[in-house]
Design a protein around this motif. Structure first.
Motif, PDB file in Angstrom:
ATOM      1  N   GLY A  20       0.728  -1.260  -0.001  1.00 11.72           N
ATOM      2  CA  GLY A  20      -0.001   0.086  -0.047  1.00 11.72           C
ATOM      3  C   GLY A  20       0.827   1.330  -0.004  1.00 11.72           C
ATOM      4  N   ARG A  21       2.120   1.230  -0.058  1.00 14.42           N
ATOM      5  CA  ARG A  21       2.862   2.463  -0.256  1.00 14.42           C
ATOM      6  C   ARG A  21       3.992   2.494  -1.292  1.00 14.42           C
ATOM      7  N   GLU A  22       4.286   3.716  -1.805  1.00 13.84           N
ATOM      8  CA  GLU A  22       5.114   3.619  -2.867  1.00 13.84           C
ATOM      9  C   GLU A  22       6.443   3.158  -2.647  1.00 13.84           C
ATOM     10  N   HIS A  23       6.838   2.315  -3.350  1.00 13.47           N
ATOM     11  CA  HIS A  23       8.563   1.972  -3.279  1.00 13.47           C
ATOM     12  C   HIS A  23       9.449   2.474  -4.637  1.00 13.47           C
ATOM     13  N   ILE A  24      10.178   3.310  -4.421  1.00  9.82           N
ATOM     14  CA  ILE A  24      10.830   3.763  -5.490  1.00  9.82           C
ATOM     15  C   ILE A  24      12.123   2.940  -5.739  1.00  9.82           C
ATOM     16  N   LEU A  25      12.010   2.285  -6.807  1.00 14.19           N
ATOM     17  CA  LEU A  25      13.115   1.114  -7.148  1.00 14.19           C
ATOM     18  C   LEU A  25      14.296   1.871  -7.701  1.00 14.19           C
ATOM     19  N   VAL A  26      14.186   2.969  -8.503  1.00  8.36           N
ATOM     20  CA  VAL A  26      15.452   3.485  -9.038  1.00  8.36           C
ATOM     21  C   VAL A  26      14.989   4.695  -9.657  1.00  8.36           C
ATOM     22  N   SER A  27      15.970   5.803  -9.789  1.00  6.21           N
ATOM     23  CA  SER A  27      15.744   7.129 -10.067  1.00  6.21           C
ATOM     24  C   SER A  27      16.648   7.798 -11.255  1.00  6.21           C
ATOM     25  N   ASN A  28      16.384   8.802 -11.775  1.00 12.02           N
ATOM     26  CA  ASN A  28      17.196   9.447 -12.921  1.00 12.02           C
ATOM     27  C   ASN A  28      17.453   8.293 -14.102  1.00 12.02           C
ATOM     28  N   ILE A  29      16.411   7.738 -14.838  1.00 15.17           N
ATOM     29  CA  ILE A  29      16.828   6.853 -15.670  1.00 15.17           C
ATOM     30  C   ILE A  29      16.256   7.316 -17.112  1.00 15.17           C
ATOM     31  N   ASP A  30      16.702   7.208 -17.983  1.00 18.07           N
ATOM     32  CA  ASP A  30      16.063   7.756 -19.489  1.00 18.07           C
ATOM     33  C   ASP A  30      15.253   6.452 -19.952  1.00 18.07           C
ATOM     34  N   GLN A  31      15.414   5.403 -19.758  1.00 21.44           N
ATOM     35  CA  GLN A  31      14.575   4.344 -20.301  1.00 21.44           C
ATOM     36  C   GLN A  31      14.505   3.003 -19.473  1.00 21.44           C
ATOM     37  N   VAL A  32      13.406   2.372 -19.716  1.00 21.34           N
ATOM     38  CA  VAL A  32      13.333   1.153 -19.158  1.00 21.34           C
ATOM     39  C   VAL A  32      13.131  -0.089 -20.039  1.00 21.34           C
ATOM     40  N   LEU A  33      14.105  -1.205 -19.680  1.00 18.90           N
ATOM     41  CA  LEU A  33      14.112  -2.273 -20.651  1.00 18.90           C
ATOM     42  C   LEU A  33      13.190  -3.452 -19.948  1.00 18.90           C
ATOM     43  N   ILE A  34      12.068  -3.400 -20.522  1.00 19.44           N
ATOM     44  CA  ILE A  34      11.050  -4.263 -19.751  1.00 19.44           C
ATOM     45  C   ILE A  34      11.467  -5.833 -20.547  1.00 19.44           C
ATOM     46  N   VAL A  35      11.869  -6.532 -19.517  1.00 18.17           N
ATOM     47  CA  VAL A  35      12.206  -7.898 -20.003  1.00 18.17           C
ATOM     48  C   VAL A  35      11.446  -9.111 -19.471  1.00 18.17           C
TER      49      VAL A  35
END
Ligand SMILES: Nc1nc2c(ncn2[C@@H]2O[C@H](COP(=O)(O)OP(=O)(O)OP(=O)(O)O)[C@@H](O)[C@H]2O)c(=O)[nH]1
Ligand SMILES: [Mg+2]
Ligand SMILES: [Zn+2]
Length: 309
Positions: A78-93
């Motif tokens: 129920g809470r936000e968990h930031i995994l990583v910041s300051n990225i340009d792109q996400v590779l969805i595998v």
């Protein structure tokens, strides 16, 4: 000094200095934790920070976190968990098999990428395990929408050069279910990374979560990659139900044909989105994902404690 958070070791983090490229083990100034709504998000992997040296070895204290752009987050209990910041792109595998390909999970990650305005690339790995012709169908659904799609295998080397080019000089976060081969792919893209990988061990093929926390890794050919932990159940965070349709990018031109401005594209008629699905202008599997996200996430928003980490 200024630097970038590359990983966490318990409550402390490693910061790579912009000035000398060295890594410092830093604690986080108390006030930063107090000010953060959730102390887990006070400092996250990928953050640009200002830190002060302390002691004589490579140690310091983080004093300030620069504003974040391009974050990847999820709902955890129920809470936000930031995994990583300051990225340009996400590779969805995703993987073609073992674990099975789940277009719904790809769609969830795409919604999040659109929500945060981060460019998305879709990578379908382990293509050595299936007939590639069958995969072309799925790949074309996303290709037609304008997303870059790359089909890979670490066993026969397919797509690896293409993937390497897509990651070159970029700040990329990898996302995807545990066991799809995120760490394995990074190891072949850049052999110096040396990440741990493991067999999909349990009988349900869910993987074993080899990678526990997001880590930012510099690549020898330039750019950074963040290998994030696999997520079994991935819930969207901070997205209102009414805005989900806006993140299915191909729905947009049809929404203006809906009778009601607040159309949910479920039971209303006439509905531009449903008509477009019937006319094969919107792919059925994308519409099904839309419905599933609505159903599953309505439940979670009403019962936030049920969000799984
Ligand atoms: N057949 C085949 N197996 C692969 C391929 N890529 C990875 N694997 C295997 O899949 C298993 C899981 O790989 P990992 O790289 O650990 O998966 P991961 O996505 O990093 O998993 P987590 O760290 O748990 O999120 C390993 O046994 C790999 O050898 C591939 O292209 N083909
Ligand atoms: Mg891994
Ligand atoms: Zn509608």
């Amino acid at each position: 000094m200024t630097g970038r958070v590359t990983s966490f070791v318990g409550l402390n983090c490693r910061v790579q200095s912009d000035e000398n490229g060295r890594e410092y083990e830093c604690t986080i100034r108390g006030i930063l934790r107090t000010l953060a709504r959730d102390s887990r998000n006070a400092v996250v992997t990928g953050d640009r920070v200002l830190f002060r040296l302390e002691g004589d070895s490579y140690q310091g204290v983080i004093e300030r976190v620069e504003p974040r752009h391009g974050v990847l987050s999820r709902n955890s209990h129920g809470r936000e968990h930031i995994l990583v910041s300051n990225i340009d792109q996400v590779l969805i595998v995703a993987s073609a098999a073992d674990p099975d390909l789940k277009p719904n999970l790809i769609d969830r990650y795409l919604v999040m990428a659109e929500r945060h305005q981060v460019k998305a690339i879709i990578c379908i790995n382990k293509i050595d395990l299936v007939d590639p012709v069958a995969l072309q169908k799925v790949a074309s659904i996303y290709g037609r929408l304008g997303y870059a799609v790359v089909l890979t295998s670490i066993k026969n080397g397919s797509g690896i050069d293409h993937l390497r080019k897509l990651l070159h000089q970029r700040q990329t976060a990898l996302s995807g279910q545990s066991g799809v081969g995120k760490s394995s792919l990074l190891n072949v893209v850049d052999s110096t990374l040396n990440l741990d990988t493991s067999d999909v061990s349990d009988s349900s093929s869910k993987g074993t979560h080899t990678t526990r926390r997001a880590r930012l890794l510099p690549m020898t050919q330039g750019g950074w990659v963040a290998d994030t932990p696999g997520i079994r159940q991935f819930e969207l965070w901070n997205i209102a139900l009414e805005e989900v349709d806006g993140y299915f990018i191909e729905f947009c031109p049809f929404i203006s044909y809906c009778r009601f401005p607040s159309c949910s594209h479920t039971h209303e008629t006439p509905c531009g989105v449903k008509d477009a699905v019937a006319a094969n202008l919107i792919h059925r599997s994308r519409y099904d994902s839309y419905l599933r996200i609505r159903e599953e996430d309505i439940f979670l928003w009403k019962n936030p404690a049920r969000g799984q980490s």
